[in-house]
Scaffold this active site. Structure first.
Site, PDB file in Angstrom:
ATOM      1  CD  GLU A   1      -2.059   1.471   2.887  1.00 53.50           C
ATOM      2  OE1 GLU A   1      -2.298   2.628   3.250  1.00 53.50           O
ATOM      3  OE2 GLU A   1      -2.078   0.486   3.661  1.00 53.50           O
TER       4      GLU A   1
ATOM      5  CG  ASP B   1      -0.018   6.936  -1.035  1.00 52.59           C
ATOM      6  OD1 ASP B   1      -1.124   7.422  -1.325  1.00 52.59           O
ATOM      7  OD2 ASP B   1       0.884   7.601  -0.492  1.00 52.59           O
TER       8      ASP B   1
ATOM      9  CG  ASP C   1      -5.598   1.390   3.141  1.00 51.62           C
ATOM     10  OD1 ASP C   1      -5.472   2.532   2.676  1.00 51.62           O
ATOM     11  OD2 ASP C   1      -5.723   1.146   4.355  1.00 51.62           O
TER      12      ASP C   1
ATOM     13  CD  GLU D   1      -3.373   4.274  -1.496  1.00 55.92           C
ATOM     14  OE1 GLU D   1      -3.508   5.495  -1.679  1.00 55.92           O
ATOM     15  OE2 GLU D   1      -3.095   3.776  -0.377  1.00 55.92           O
TER      16      GLU D   1
END
Length: 225
Positions: free
Chosen positions: A41, A45, A114, A117
């Site tokens: 994640e 991101d 999440d 990502e």
């Protein structure tokens, strides 16, 4: 062994993993144990922010830094990622701990966001930045096409209210349809009703405020605004 549930998700993502265990890891929430998607994640991101920033830079020649930052924030924020996750029907594939399963974690915006990502991070590690870029731009195609420097920074509730006021219509009504989950991890289902729409809209989120925003966004879409 190929998991058919993951295989169907891969079809929706438009990407097939060489090793489905990487997809499973990306879908595994920390509530399930020490082997989870938090590191993926973190990576995803960073990659998502770069790719959306790059796309805005290339599309909007006249945009200033502040304008691009605002638009990027709209596109990479949690509720947008959760929308993508629902389009992929990702919730049914999440690997959750018992507590999150009982409290409806597969519907929670933060967990869904999440996981998206983390999937981006997993694709990057397996196939590199170019493949990641191709997938992210495909997922975001309609949203990027709709972006302009005039795109409002106001949240959906404010936009809906201002539109109705301009039309001299009653303000929208938001009603709690259901509250699920445990006290520390509730899931709110909110219904939005406006007088000029033939039907109501509903949304779920981990806070009442966020669910109202999503229901308002659905109403804006229903009204073609």
């Amino acid at each position: 062994m190929i998991n058919l549930k993951y295989q169907r998700l891969e079809q929706r993502l438009g990407y097939s993993f060489n090793d489905q265990r990487q997809l499973q890891l990306a879908l595994t929430h920390r509530s399930h144990g020490a082997s989870n998607n938090e590191r993926l994640e973190f990576l995803g991101d960073s990659i998502l922010n770069f790719l959306i920033g790059e796309a805005l830079f290339l599309r909007l020649d006249e945009a200033r830094e502040g304008q691009m930052s605002r638009l990027r924030s709209q596109l990479v924020r949690g509720d947008t990622l959760a929308e993508l996750a629902r389009e992929f029907e990702l919730g049914e594939c999440l690997v959750l701990g018992e507590g999150e399963l009982k409290s409806g974690g597969h519907r929670r915006d933060s967990i869904l966001a999440d996981a998206v990502e983390a999937i981006i991070g997993a694709i990057y590690l397996e196939s590199g930045l170019d493949t990641c870029r191709e997938r992210v731009l495909a997922w975001y195609g309609d949203r990027l096409d709709a972006i302009s420097l005039d795109t409002s920074a106001k949240d959906p509730k404010s936009r809906l209210q201002e539109y109705l006021q301009a039309q001299r219509q009653p303000l929208p009504e938001y009603r709690v349809v259901e509250v699920g989950g445990e006290g520390h991890a509730q899931v709110f289902t909110i219904e939005c009703h406006v007088a000029i729409a033939k039907q109501s809209t509903q949304a779920q989120a981990s806070s009442r405020r966020e669910a109202e925003k999503q229901a308002a966004a659905a109403m804006l879409k229903l009204l073609k605004l």
